[in-house]
Design an enzyme around this catalytic site. Structure first.
Site, mmCIF file in Angstrom:
data_model
loop_
_atom_site.group_PDB
_atom_site.id
_atom_site.type_symbol
_atom_site.label_atom_id
_atom_site.label_comp_id
_atom_site.label_asym_id
_atom_site.label_seq_id
_atom_site.Cartn_x
_atom_site.Cartn_y
_atom_site.Cartn_z
ATOM 1 C CG HIS A 160 -1.858 -1.053 1.390
ATOM 2 N ND1 HIS A 160 -1.791 -1.994 2.378
ATOM 3 C CD2 HIS A 160 -2.953 -1.354 0.649
ATOM 4 C CE1 HIS A 160 -2.811 -2.831 2.259
ATOM 5 N NE2 HIS A 160 -3.533 -2.477 1.220
ATOM 6 C CD GLN A 176 -14.122 -5.220 -0.967
ATOM 7 O OE1 GLN A 176 -14.325 -4.027 -1.155
ATOM 8 N NE2 GLN A 176 -12.956 -5.771 -1.267
ATOM 9 C CD GLN A 204 -9.626 -4.827 -5.948
ATOM 10 O OE1 GLN A 204 -10.443 -5.241 -5.168
ATOM 11 N NE2 GLN A 204 -8.534 -4.206 -5.549
#
Ligand code: PAF
Length: 282
Positions: free
Chosen positions: A36, A60, A154
């Site tokens: 991240h 989700q 994704q």
């Protein structure tokens, strides 16, 4: 770093910013790791301002236990973001993100891309991801948004989703960050015991071996995939959910290497109760 808990405060701040300042966006569910932080650093290089969001998105999660056990490490996350110099943090509540709960899902038909891998094994997962990412995009209105390649499907789904929206946002993919051991960084890794971490190392090891073998004998790809699947199935304590070799654009299985499109091996496996995913370009 300025922290915003409401859409109104965030928008008010953004309305005051100097004309022409570019905004980069790193959406996360927290439990931040170096993967991240690399996205945040890349965004800071590319843009005048960077906003990170932390929101554990309930829509989700196909498994309520996974949602409950999802690591939440807010104080440490804030410290890490401050350390790398992130400018803004959007930290909404469920109520702020979804004034009416459950929300109406945004789930455009992206065709076969949603029927494979994570889409097949985690029903409803991508409808939840698209719903939250669309909402975040509409609130944040970034110029660029940064996504890690570890969640390769994704990344593709979000790029495809953007084709259905009139939002001028560029998606910037970023390579998977790995521990020294080779294990792909994931927020879920903190839930692995030492023994499970050792077991999980079979995943990058097997993917690397597969990559090497396919590059040496491209015409043997199907046989290599089958042998690799058998090898993973024989590891006690590791439960393979899928191992697929796919076309990077369509995410559909390929049996022979196409001439013009890159291909990628993608897998999901349980180590104990923890579900891990990983992938490598071949
Ligand atoms: O990759 C994630 O952490 C999440 O799926 C995302 C993109 C932040 C949406 O909740």
């Amino acid at each position: 770093m300025i922290i915003f808990e409401t859409v109104q405060d965030f928008r008010a701040f953004m309305d005051e910013r100097s004309v022409g300042q570019t905004l980069g966006f790193v959406p996360t569910m927290g439990a931040l790791h170096q993967g991240h932080l690399n996205l945040v650093k890349k965004s800071m290089q590319d843009n005048d301002l960077t906003v990170c969001s932390i929101f554990v998105n309930p829509t989700q999660f196909d498994n309520p236990l996974d949602l409950e056990k999802y690591p939440r490490t807010l104080d440490a996350d804030i410290a890490k973001l401050e350390q790398v110099g992130c400018n803004l943090l959007f930290l909404p509540s469920v109520k702020e993100m979804y004034p009416v709960y459950p929300p109406i899902l945004f789930a455009p038909d992206l065709g076969m891309m949603l029927q494979v891998m994570e889409g097949r094994h985690r029903p409803g997962h991508f409808a939840g991801v698209m719903t939250v990412v669309k909402r975040l995009f509409e609130i944040i209105l970034p110029n660029k948004a940064y996504f890690g390649e570890k969640d390769f499907q994704q990344l593709r789904v979000i790029q495809k989703m953007l084709e259905h929206l009139s939002l001028d946002i560029e998606v910037i993919p970023f390579p998977t960050v790995r521990e020294k051991s080779g294990l792909a960084m994931s927020s879920r890794n903190v839930r692995l015991t030492d023994e499970e971490k050792d077991l999980a190392l079979h995943i990058p090891r097997v993917l690397l071996h597969l990559q090497k073998r396919v590059s040496e004998s491209p015409d043997q790809m199907s046989a290599i995939l089958q042998q690799t699947t058998e090898e993973l199935n024989s590891i006690s304590g590791l439960k393979l959910e899928y191992l697929d070799i796919v076309d990077e654009n369509t995410l559909q299985n390929v049996e022979v290497r196409p001439a013009d499109v890159p291909i990628r091996a993608c897998l999901a496996a349980y180590i104990g109760k923890i579900r891990l995913i990983d992938n490598m370009r071949l």
